[in-house]
Structure formats: C-alpha cells, structure tokens
Design an enzyme around this catalytic site. Structure first.
Site, PDB file in Angstrom:
ATOM      1  N   LYS A   1     -11.926  -1.204   6.452  1.00 53.95           N
ATOM      2  CA  LYS A   1     -12.695  -1.993   4.625  1.00 53.95           C
ATOM      3  C   LYS A   1     -13.461  -2.828   5.199  1.00 53.95           C
ATOM      4  O   LYS A   1     -14.966  -2.404   6.002  1.00 53.95           O
ATOM      5  CB  LYS A   1     -11.125  -2.324   4.521  1.00 53.95           C
TER       6      LYS A   1
ATOM      7  N   ASP B   1      -0.202  -7.148   6.590  1.00 54.32           N
ATOM      8  CA  ASP B   1      -1.445  -5.980   6.004  1.00 54.32           C
ATOM      9  C   ASP B   1      -1.918  -7.462   6.148  1.00 54.32           C
ATOM     10  O   ASP B   1      -2.260  -7.596   4.844  1.00 54.32           O
ATOM     11  CB  ASP B   1      -0.704  -5.671   5.670  1.00 54.32           C
TER      12      ASP B   1
ATOM     13  N   TYR C   1       0.846  -1.031   0.418  1.00 54.00           N
ATOM     14  CA  TYR C   1      -0.037   0.500  -0.203  1.00 54.00           C
ATOM     15  C   TYR C   1       0.911   1.561   0.171  1.00 54.00           C
ATOM     16  O   TYR C   1       1.554   1.210   0.534  1.00 54.00           O
ATOM     17  CB  TYR C   1      -0.699  -0.198   1.311  1.00 54.00           C
TER      18      TYR C   1
HETATM   19  C1  LIG Z   1      -3.834  -2.673   2.430  1.00 55.37           C
HETATM   20  C2  LIG Z   1      -4.015  -1.144   3.261  1.00 55.37           C
HETATM   21  N1  LIG Z   1      -3.604  -1.369   3.800  1.00 55.37           N
HETATM   22  C3  LIG Z   1      -4.249  -0.770   4.704  1.00 55.37           C
HETATM   23  C4  LIG Z   1      -4.834   0.740   4.682  1.00 55.37           C
HETATM   24  C5  LIG Z   1      -4.787   1.969   5.878  1.00 55.37           C
HETATM   25  O1  LIG Z   1      -5.967   2.316   5.948  1.00 55.37           O
HETATM   26  P1  LIG Z   1      -6.773   3.209   6.431  1.00 55.37           P
HETATM   27  O2  LIG Z   1      -7.240   4.161   5.490  1.00 55.37           O
HETATM   28  O3  LIG Z   1      -8.122   2.409   7.668  1.00 55.37           O
HETATM   29  O4  LIG Z   1      -5.457   4.032   7.291  1.00 55.37           O
HETATM   30  C6  LIG Z   1      -5.364   0.479   3.127  1.00 55.37           C
HETATM   31  C7  LIG Z   1      -6.073   1.851   2.655  1.00 55.37           C
HETATM   32  O5  LIG Z   1      -5.927   2.146   2.066  1.00 55.37           O
HETATM   33  C8  LIG Z   1      -4.518  -0.230   2.608  1.00 55.37           C
HETATM   34  O6  LIG Z   1      -5.906  -0.025   1.221  1.00 55.37           O
END
Ligand SMILES: Cc1ncc(COP(=O)(O)O)c(C=O)c1O
Length: 384
Positions: free
Chosen positions: A204, A179, A109
């Site tokens: 999500k 993740d 990400y």
């Molecule tokens: C794979 C992944 N990890 C972490 C995050 C970060 O999460 P947050 O937006 O809740 O901070 C996202 C956000 O789109 C994501 O797609």
C-alpha cells in the site's frame, strides 16, 4: 545524530562507503552466499538469522529495508515478507498452538479472518468484537493468546484506543498485534503505545506505486526471532531483493507522499460533506470526539468511505461507472485514485448482517490533486 523519520526513510540503514559510493543500495540478486572455508560456513549456518547464508533467510538488500522499518516503528527488529498476508500468516503460525484463542477487535481485513477460520482445523479458535472496547474484558478468554486489531480499520475506518487495548492485554499476559497498514509508521507507532507487534502490507502506501507486493512484521528481538524460524523460513513467504529495492525507493518519498494524500483526502472529505446523496462519511479525521486520537495518530492517509442514501447494487454501479479518474480495482495506498465497494448483485442482505451498508463506497485518494478528484466525483454524483 538524531534519526528523524525523514532521515530514516532516506539514508538510514545504508552505507554507500561500502558500495563504491552508490547512493542506492545494490540489489543482491542471489539465492545463496558462498564461503571461504567450510568452518566459516558451518558457523554462519548455526546462526542463520544473523548471517548471509541463503536468501530465504537474510539478504543484504532486504535487510536495508528491514532496518528502516524497524527504526520507523521504534522496534528492535523487522522481518520482511513476500506479501502482507505472508507477514500476517507468519505471526499466526509462529505464535499460536492448538488450544489457543485469538481475539479480533474492529473490522478486520477479510483474508485475515479467513486465515483464522482455517486455523480452526488445528484447534485454534477465534472470536471478534467491534470497535467499542466496553466488551473487551468479557471477550478475553482464559486461553486468549493473541489480540489482533486494525486501527483504523480499512472499511469503516474506525479507530481504537490502542493504549487501552495494550494495557489490558499486558495485565493478562496476552500478545498484541496490529495491522498498521492504514497509518504507516509515519502517522502511528503502535509499539510506543504498548503493542508487541506491528504488521504492514508494504503493497500500500509504503511501496506507494502499485508496482510491488510485500509485507513486514516489527517487534522485539525475541518475538521476531520466533517468527523468523517458524513463520518466515518454514512458511517461506520471501521478499525478493528486487522488490525490496522498489520498496526502499518508495519509502524515500513516503513523508512527502503522505502529506499530499492527507491534503487531498481532507479536501475530498470536506466536499463529500456537502453532498445530500450521502448518508455517512467514514474517515478518522471526522472522529474529533475521541480524545485519545490526537496522542495516537500524527496524521490521516487517503483511504475513506461513504454510504449512499440510495443503498443498492444498481445505484452503486451507476456511481462508480460515472467516475473516470478513479480506477475500479482492489488494493489502495498507491499514487493513483481507486474506487471499490463491497456490494455485489446478490449480497445486499448479507452485507447488512455484517453491519455494512450496501451503499458503502470506498475511495483511495491518490496524488492527482483534489481539484480533479472532486470534479470526477461530482460527475459521478450527476449520474445519480
Ligand atoms: C488492511 C490490510 N492488511 C493486509 C493486507 C494484505 O496485504 P497483501 O495484499 O500485501 O498481502 C491488505 C490487502 O489489501 C489490507 O488491506
């Protein structure tokens, strides 16, 4: 009594007998907890991660969610954060020091790698390898402290053999973190495969309704303890009790929602396979040649992508603007179908350098029903 995942999502961690029989946990909307005596207060304060002292510590509503997530991941302890990035930052800031190296595996990400870039200021280095593990040995450095992966990734949905990564890291005394947002703990439990930490953006599927932002880290008591002090209390990315309540509500229906996301996504993949305008489709359900996959994942959620043969900004705009059910926007994993693409007016070459086609389109398959999702996609294909 056996705690199935469904039981954990619904009842686990809650005790209605202590809350007037209320079948939902009270929202303890308080910043602090007052004490009967100063002695009691000082004792509680000495062990703040075990006691209700201040809500940038432990809060009873947030704690219900933490108990559920720890149980779902089969971990000892969970800490929740104000966002997924809050959780990721907490891991990095707590576990790394000057001179350490982080190894990323798979497409990561964007903001997570941006964070690693920022940490170079503090003499923490990083490097990345793709999803092919043949280069893993060579990529590990003497100072590698953390191996950080995404599997599946969230752009090309590549999957990694998590047991193989964990085995290699254990041999070398390296901490592993994943993740796990794509799969949720219902479809993948990385701690049972040897990973040390599982991280989530609760924004999500787990929240599931696109109305809340949150994050979580799950692991051993020891590691989560370290993260509690430095990464949580001092960084201060706190999940509010109100948001924890919404995420607990989301969790109750996660098993049934995931079934539907999966069913819809598999039908959409089947449909996309019939389209001659598409060069390639990315969804882990298509990776049948990976023998570890069946052992590792119990199901597939609804985030997928595909490449148009005609790979340019104008064509992607035409396709996306031809959709009406799929909303254009960031994020994914909610009830609603979404579409996004990494291409912009002037970045086609830069994308190709990163190994991404300018014709790549990402869909988050929501709960509307595959028939109308496919109808909508079909009308967008007609625009081409
Ligand atoms: C794979 C992944 N990890 C972490 C995050 C970060 O999460 P947050 O937006 O809740 O901070 C996202 C956000 O789109 C994501 O797609």
């Amino acid at each position: 009594m056996l705690h199935t995942d469904e039981k954990i999502c619904t009842h686990f961690g809650e005790d209605p007998s202590k809350t007037f029989g209320s079948v939902t946990p009270p929202i303890y909307q308080t910043s602090l907890f007052a004490f009967q005596s100063f002695k009691e207060f000082t004792e509680a304060q000495a062990l703040e991660r075990e006691n209700y002292v201040y809500s940038r510590g432990v809060n009873p509503t947030v704690e219900v969610l933490e108990k559920k997530l720890a149980a779902l991941e089969r971990g000892e302890k969970c800490k929740c954060f104000g966002s997924g990035m809050g959780a990721i930052s907490a891991v990095f800031f707590s576990l790394l020091k000057s001179g350490d190296h982080v190894l990323f595996i798979n497409n990561i990400y964007g903001p997570t790698t941006q964070l690693a870039e920022h940490l170079q200021k503090f003499n923490i280095s990083y490097s990345s390898i793709g999803h092919d593990l043949t280069s893993l040995d060579a990529a590990i450095q003497d100072n590698t402290k953390l191996i950080y992966v995404e599997s599946p990734g969230t752009m090309l949905m590549n999957v990694l053999d998590l047991q193989a990564v964990a085995r290699k890291a254990k041999e070398k005394g390296i901490i592993t973190a994943i993740d796990n947002t794509w799969s949720t703990p219902l479809f993948q439990k990385p701690l049972t495969l040897g990973f040390d930490l599982s991280i989530h953006s609760l924004t999500k599927y787990i929240g599931g309704h696109s109305d809340v932002v949150g994050g979580a880290v799950i692991g051993s008591y020891d590691l989560v303890d370290k993260i509690f002090t430095y990464g949580y209390q001092l960084n201060g990315s706190v999940l509010s009790p109100n948001d924890a309540f919404l995420i607990i509500r989301g969790l109750r229906t996660l098993p049934i929602r995931l079934k539907q996301h999966q069913e819809n996504a598999l039908k959409v993949v089947e449909y996309l396979q019939t389209k001659e305008e598409i060069a390639r489709i990315y969804h882990p359900s298509l990776e049948k040649n990976k023998p570890f996959l069946q052992k590792q994942m119990k199901g597939f959620t609804g985030l997928l992508s595909f490449e148009l043969k005609q790979a340019d900004f104008a064509t992607v705009c035409r396709f996306i603007d031809g959709l009406s059910l799929f909303k254009i926007g960031v994020s994914w994993g909610g009830y609603e179908s979404l579409v996004n693409a990494p291409v912009k007016a002037n970045n086609e070459e830069a994308l190709q350098e990163q190994g991404l086609s300018p014709g790549l389109i990402r869909l988050s398959i929501g709960l509307e029903g595959s028939e109308i999702q496919i109808q909508d996609l079909e009308s967008a294909f007609q625009q081409l």
